[in-house]
Design an enzyme around this catalytic site. Structure first.
Site, PDB file in Angstrom:
ATOM      1  N   ARG A  16      32.526  51.719  39.890  1.00 25.70           N
ATOM      2  CA  ARG A  16      33.998  51.752  39.887  1.00 25.70           C
ATOM      3  C   ARG A  16      34.492  53.197  39.857  1.00 25.70           C
ATOM      4  O   ARG A  16      35.451  53.536  39.148  1.00 25.70           O
ATOM      5  CB  ARG A  16      34.578  50.979  38.686  1.00 25.70           C
ATOM      6  CG  ARG A  16      34.285  49.527  38.658  1.00 25.70           C
ATOM      7  CD  ARG A  16      34.876  48.762  39.844  1.00 25.70           C
ATOM      8  NE  ARG A  16      34.445  47.397  39.776  1.00 25.70           N
ATOM      9  CZ  ARG A  16      33.251  46.979  40.231  1.00 25.70           C
ATOM     10  NH1 ARG A  16      32.426  47.825  40.826  1.00 25.70           N
ATOM     11  NH2 ARG A  16      32.889  45.731  40.112  1.00 25.70           N
TER      12      ARG A  16
ATOM     13  N   SER B  93      40.238  43.069  36.425  1.00 24.28           N
ATOM     14  CA  SER B  93      39.590  43.626  35.224  1.00 24.28           C
ATOM     15  C   SER B  93      40.401  44.799  34.680  1.00 24.28           C
ATOM     16  O   SER B  93      40.676  45.745  35.412  1.00 24.28           O
ATOM     17  CB  SER B  93      38.193  44.152  35.566  1.00 24.28           C
ATOM     18  OG  SER B  93      37.464  43.145  36.198  1.00 24.28           O
TER      19      SER B  93
ATOM     20  N   GLU C 137      40.249  50.508  33.482  1.00 17.60           N
ATOM     21  CA  GLU C 137      39.869  50.633  34.905  1.00 17.60           C
ATOM     22  C   GLU C 137      41.015  51.082  35.835  1.00 17.60           C
ATOM     23  O   GLU C 137      40.827  51.980  36.648  1.00 17.60           O
ATOM     24  CB  GLU C 137      39.290  49.293  35.389  1.00 17.60           C
ATOM     25  CG  GLU C 137      38.725  49.380  36.793  1.00 17.60           C
ATOM     26  CD  GLU C 137      38.323  48.016  37.351  1.00 17.60           C
ATOM     27  OE1 GLU C 137      37.281  47.502  36.950  1.00 17.60           O
ATOM     28  OE2 GLU C 137      39.058  47.476  38.186  1.00 17.60           O
TER      29      GLU C 137
END
Ligand SMILES: Cc1cc2nc3c(=O)[nH]c(=O)nc-3n(C[C@H](O)[C@H](O)[C@H](O)COP(=O)(O)OP(=O)(O)OC[C@H]3O[C@@H](n4cnc5c(N)ncnc54)[C@H](O)[C@@H]3O)c2cc1C
Length: 350
Positions: free
Chosen positions: A165, A250, A345
């Site tokens: 990520r 997320s 995130e």
């Protein structure tokens, strides 16, 4: 021709549906319009903020400067040999529609990444990933424009520095690049990847229903379209649809720990969910930690933790500060219980 509007609401341009106003806003559908937008902002000495489909941003304030929505379209075959091909895709294309189109063309490799919301241009930013595959596994190169100089250039996989990520574009100062197109390396022959546990388990349930020819293995029976359909059905059963319950997927990254740390945690929590990462490190399911700490289904001040997937924070009528304060409460509680620091995130604008 470039059209710049003043005081534009961004509520419909972020999947958390938070209200925010862009001082100036434009949507660009070509490189020419993008260059015009850069010049326009430079002449007025205004910052530029890039927005795709707003499915990985938390907008907690009004946006000063020019918000540029990338709508550069196009899917073109760039090169092909007997086994592989490279397809060049405009940054404004919808990611999931691209997955479906490539499958229809018999261009394989994106099936595990089905139903991830967002634009193609944003996919390299956090190196989108799901069900055992990341964008970097299918990546060839991309084209960017440097918003400080207006110069266009091509970047290779090494240049992009992809990680979990993560990519170069998330590093401080590197949001100077605007992605205009992405080249993906796909396969003409199915090359199925079903090692990810949730995917494998769902497929095993199909095992008995499949008509296997004599001598054919289970894997040989599967098609990329079947994998895509199964990924879509798992995702629909597990994740809230932002159109019904505003969210950005997320909210936290899965934390990375050493195998040694995982062993000590496993003594206290034998059912802890973990995945192989690299070297001696393991990825722990952040959703497991949040659920174990009792947050699943929690609601306060119009925001909450999804009742099916604890990793997803949802907007139930609250505001951005409420969701950030819930996120901080969760981070504190996870640190106190597991001594693990959860990292947020999405990109936060405040
Ligand atoms: C229900 C749900 C499920 C999700 N599941 C997953 C998942 O499984 N895996 C996963 O990895 N992600 C997942 N996400 C997150 C999200 O889908 C991805 O991060 C997606 O790539 C974001 O695309 P976007 O166009 O909406 O980006 P935006 O939210 O518009 O932008 C995200 C960031 O990228 C920058 N950006 C956008 N476009 C460009 C461009 N052309 N050039 C330069 N910078 C740009 C923006 O400035 C911003 O900083 C999920 C989100 C939701 C809502």
């Amino acid at each position: 021709m470039l059209s710049v509007q003043k005081n534009v609401s961004l509520k419909k341009l972020n999947t958390l549906n938070f209200e925010s106003t862009a001082e100036y806003f434009c949507s660009v559908s070509s490189k020419k319009e993008l260059s015009e937008a850069l010049t326009w902002a430079q002449e007025k000495n205004l910052p530029i903020i890039v927005l795709g489909k707003g499915s990985n941003v938390l907008i907690a304030a009004d946006m000063q400067g020019l918000v540029v929505h990338i709508a550069i379209m196009g899917i073109e075959l760039f090169s092909q040999n007997e086994e592989n091909l490279v397809v060049s895709v405009g940054a404004g294309e919808d990611w999931h529609q691209l997955v479906l189109k490539t499958l229809k063309m018999g261009w394989f490799g994106l099936e595990n990444l089905s139903l991830i919301p967002g634009s193609v241009g944003a996919a390299p930013i956090q190196n989108i990933g799901a069900y055992g595959i990341e964008l970097s596994d299918r990546f060839d190169s991309l084209e960017v424009v440097d918003k400080t100089t207006g110069q266009y250039k091509k970047m290779s996989i090494e240049d992009c520095q992809f990680g979990y990520r993560d990519s170069l574009f998330k590093r401080p100062g590197q949001d100077k690049y605007i992605i205009v197109s992405v080249n993906l390396r796909l396969s003409l022959k199915p090359n199925i990847s079903i090692e990810y546990p949730a995917l494998k388990n769902s497929l095993m349930r199909l095992h008995t229903q499949l008509q296997m020819k004599h001598g054919q293995s289970f894997e040989e029976c599967l098609t990329p379209k079947m994998i895509s359909d199964i990924v879509c059905s798992i995702r629909r059963s597990k994740l809230p649809d932002p159109l019904n319950i505003p969210n950005i997927g997320s909210f936290f990254k899965n934390p990375i720990v050493t195998s040694e740390n995982l062993l000590s945690l496993r003594k206290l929590y034998p059912d802890i969910v973990s995945y192989n990462f690299c070297d001696e490190n393991m990825k722990i399911s952040a959703g497991y930690l949040i659920e174990k700490a009792g947050w699943k289904g929690y609601e306060k001040d119009g925001v909450g933790v999804d009742h099916r997937q604890a990793l997803v924070l949802v907007n139930l009528g609250g505001n951005a500060e409420d969701i950030l304060s819930l996120a901080h409460e969760i981070q504190t509680s996870i640190f106190e219980k597991f001594s693990i620091q959860l990292e947020i995130e999405p990109r936060i604008y405040r």
